[in-house]
Scaffold this motif. Sequence first.
Motif, mmCIF file in Angstrom:
data_model
loop_
_atom_site.group_PDB
_atom_site.id
_atom_site.type_symbol
_atom_site.label_atom_id
_atom_site.label_comp_id
_atom_site.label_asym_id
_atom_site.label_seq_id
_atom_site.Cartn_x
_atom_site.Cartn_y
_atom_site.Cartn_z
ATOM 1 N N LEU A 6 -0.989 10.403 15.529
ATOM 2 C CA LEU A 6 -0.627 9.400 14.567
ATOM 3 C C LEU A 6 -0.165 10.250 13.135
ATOM 4 O O LEU A 6 -0.065 9.789 12.167
ATOM 5 N N ASN A 7 0.162 11.360 13.415
ATOM 6 C CA ASN A 7 0.708 12.240 12.268
ATOM 7 C C ASN A 7 1.798 11.845 11.316
ATOM 8 O O ASN A 7 1.943 11.548 10.232
ATOM 9 N N TYR A 8 2.684 11.120 12.236
ATOM 10 C CA TYR A 8 3.994 10.395 11.666
ATOM 11 C C TYR A 8 3.386 9.139 10.891
ATOM 12 O O TYR A 8 3.981 8.845 9.787
ATOM 13 N N VAL A 9 2.754 8.519 11.669
ATOM 14 C CA VAL A 9 2.209 6.860 10.966
ATOM 15 C C VAL A 9 1.306 7.403 9.698
ATOM 16 O O VAL A 9 1.421 6.737 8.625
ATOM 17 N N ASN A 10 0.668 8.358 9.672
ATOM 18 C CA ASN A 10 -0.418 8.709 8.522
ATOM 19 C C ASN A 10 0.428 9.200 7.583
ATOM 20 O O ASN A 10 0.636 9.048 6.103
ATOM 21 N N GLU A 11 1.546 10.063 7.865
ATOM 22 C CA GLU A 11 2.827 10.382 6.783
ATOM 23 C C GLU A 11 3.396 9.366 6.175
ATOM 24 O O GLU A 11 3.786 9.163 4.891
ATOM 25 N N LEU A 12 4.012 8.390 7.069
ATOM 26 C CA LEU A 12 4.430 7.170 6.499
ATOM 27 C C LEU A 12 3.712 6.177 5.639
ATOM 28 O O LEU A 12 4.286 6.012 4.663
ATOM 29 N N SER A 13 2.480 5.997 6.151
ATOM 30 C CA SER A 13 1.668 5.148 5.275
ATOM 31 C C SER A 13 1.031 5.693 4.114
ATOM 32 O O SER A 13 0.661 5.118 2.924
ATOM 33 N N GLY A 14 0.948 7.213 3.980
ATOM 34 C CA GLY A 14 0.418 7.870 2.602
ATOM 35 C C GLY A 14 -0.989 7.492 2.524
ATOM 36 O O GLY A 14 -1.823 7.816 3.511
ATOM 37 N N GLN A 15 -1.431 7.141 1.416
ATOM 38 C CA GLN A 15 -2.664 6.633 1.124
ATOM 39 C C GLN A 15 -2.936 5.107 1.458
ATOM 40 O O GLN A 15 -4.170 4.861 1.119
ATOM 41 N N ASN A 16 -2.047 4.638 1.899
ATOM 42 C CA ASN A 16 -2.210 3.024 2.023
ATOM 43 C C ASN A 16 -2.620 2.672 3.417
ATOM 44 O O ASN A 16 -2.268 2.548 4.378
ATOM 45 N N GLY A 17 -4.278 2.548 3.709
ATOM 46 C CA GLY A 17 -4.925 2.259 4.371
ATOM 47 C C GLY A 17 -4.546 0.943 5.331
ATOM 48 O O GLY A 17 -4.567 0.932 6.693
ATOM 49 N N GLN A 18 -4.343 0.097 4.548
ATOM 50 C CA GLN A 18 -3.831 -1.389 4.955
ATOM 51 C C GLN A 18 -2.366 -1.177 5.730
ATOM 52 O O GLN A 18 -2.220 -1.721 6.987
ATOM 53 N N PHE A 19 -1.386 -0.533 5.199
ATOM 54 C CA PHE A 19 -0.131 -0.445 6.019
ATOM 55 C C PHE A 19 -0.410 0.518 7.068
ATOM 56 O O PHE A 19 0.321 -0.174 8.087
ATOM 57 N N ARG A 20 -1.302 1.551 7.160
ATOM 58 C CA ARG A 20 -1.437 2.269 8.419
ATOM 59 C C ARG A 20 -2.090 1.548 9.391
ATOM 60 O O ARG A 20 -1.567 1.605 10.606
ATOM 61 N N MET A 21 -2.988 0.716 9.091
ATOM 62 C CA MET A 21 -3.617 -0.267 10.190
ATOM 63 C C MET A 21 -2.684 -1.270 10.615
ATOM 64 O O MET A 21 -2.568 -1.652 11.859
ATOM 65 N N LYS A 22 -1.596 -1.734 9.667
ATOM 66 C CA LYS A 22 -0.564 -2.857 10.161
ATOM 67 C C LYS A 22 0.489 -2.260 11.062
ATOM 68 O O LYS A 22 0.731 -2.637 12.325
ATOM 69 N N ILE A 23 0.815 -0.938 10.826
ATOM 70 C CA ILE A 23 1.680 -0.105 11.798
ATOM 71 C C ILE A 23 0.947 0.066 13.138
ATOM 72 O O ILE A 23 1.643 -0.139 14.176
ATOM 73 N N ILE A 24 -0.253 0.534 13.213
ATOM 74 C CA ILE A 24 -1.014 0.711 14.398
ATOM 75 C C ILE A 24 -1.191 -0.566 15.135
ATOM 76 O O ILE A 24 -1.059 -0.798 16.334
ATOM 77 N N SER A 25 -1.269 -1.689 14.535
ATOM 78 C CA SER A 25 -1.471 -3.205 15.211
ATOM 79 C C SER A 25 -0.321 -3.487 15.818
ATOM 80 O O SER A 25 -0.390 -3.842 16.852
ATOM 81 N N ILE A 26 0.756 -3.138 15.196
ATOM 82 C CA ILE A 26 2.199 -3.462 15.749
ATOM 83 C C ILE A 26 2.429 -2.739 17.079
ATOM 84 O O ILE A 26 2.846 -3.215 18.174
ATOM 85 N N ILE A 27 2.135 -1.398 16.912
ATOM 86 C CA ILE A 27 2.243 -0.558 18.108
ATOM 87 C C ILE A 27 1.313 -1.121 19.409
ATOM 88 O O ILE A 27 1.702 -1.243 20.371
ATOM 89 N N LYS A 28 0.059 -1.244 18.940
ATOM 90 C CA LYS A 28 -1.042 -1.918 20.082
ATOM 91 C C LYS A 28 -0.540 -3.166 20.549
ATOM 92 O O LYS A 28 -0.637 -3.245 21.660
ATOM 93 N N LYS A 29 0.310 -3.981 19.947
ATOM 94 C CA LYS A 29 0.725 -5.141 20.458
ATOM 95 C C LYS A 29 2.157 -5.107 21.121
ATOM 96 O O LYS A 29 2.181 -5.788 22.226
ATOM 97 N N GLU A 30 3.043 -4.310 20.676
ATOM 98 C CA GLU A 30 4.375 -4.198 21.178
ATOM 99 C C GLU A 30 4.436 -3.469 22.338
ATOM 100 O O GLU A 30 5.112 -3.425 23.329
ATOM 101 N N LEU A 31 3.786 -2.168 22.344
ATOM 102 C CA LEU A 31 3.859 -1.108 23.494
ATOM 103 C C LEU A 31 3.462 -1.615 24.711
ATOM 104 O O LEU A 31 4.481 -1.399 25.544
ATOM 105 N N PRO A 32 2.339 -2.463 25.151
ATOM 106 C CA PRO A 32 2.105 -2.908 26.429
ATOM 107 C C PRO A 32 3.255 -3.855 26.766
ATOM 108 O O PRO A 32 3.481 -3.802 27.992
ATOM 109 N N MET A 98 0.961 7.366 26.637
ATOM 110 C CA MET A 98 1.017 6.291 25.422
ATOM 111 C C MET A 98 0.280 5.267 25.397
ATOM 112 O O MET A 98 -0.600 4.965 24.486
ATOM 113 N N LEU A 99 0.245 4.414 26.564
ATOM 114 C CA LEU A 99 -0.712 3.366 26.817
ATOM 115 C C LEU A 99 -2.138 3.861 26.525
ATOM 116 O O LEU A 99 -2.957 3.021 25.883
ATOM 117 N N ASP A 100 -2.456 4.950 27.327
ATOM 118 C CA ASP A 100 -4.018 5.480 27.291
ATOM 119 C C ASP A 100 -4.253 5.762 25.758
ATOM 120 O O ASP A 100 -5.508 5.301 25.409
#
Length: 105
Positions: A6-32, A98-100
């Motif tokens: 999640l290095n890129y996600v962390n870099e992109l979201s900076g200190q904004n934990g809410q934004f980070r979780m939003k990105i992760i949520s989108i990935i978890k939903k869209e990838l499968p 990636m799925l794992d």
Amino acid sequence: METPNLNYVNELSGQNGQFRMKIISIIKKELPFEVEMYDSYMQQFDFFNAAQSVHKLKHKISILGLEKSYYLAVDYEHNLKNDSITLKNDFEVILKTMLDFVVKL
């Protein structure tokens, strides 16, 4: 084999934990769903649409920090556009990895 991160996600979201979780949520939903679409096209031998799926999946590959895998996906997309499944097994190992990873987030 590269390991997703999640290095890129962390870099992109900076200190904004809410934004980070939003990105992760989108990935978890869209990838499968995107992997399922890719699989469906491959089962139908619809290499044109499978290539389109690979194109979309390349972005997830990049976001999850898989630089070498991204370039493999570029080559595989090109192969599919030319009705070749060369690199199929390697690409599908990347998808499983990636799925794992995403399931554990």
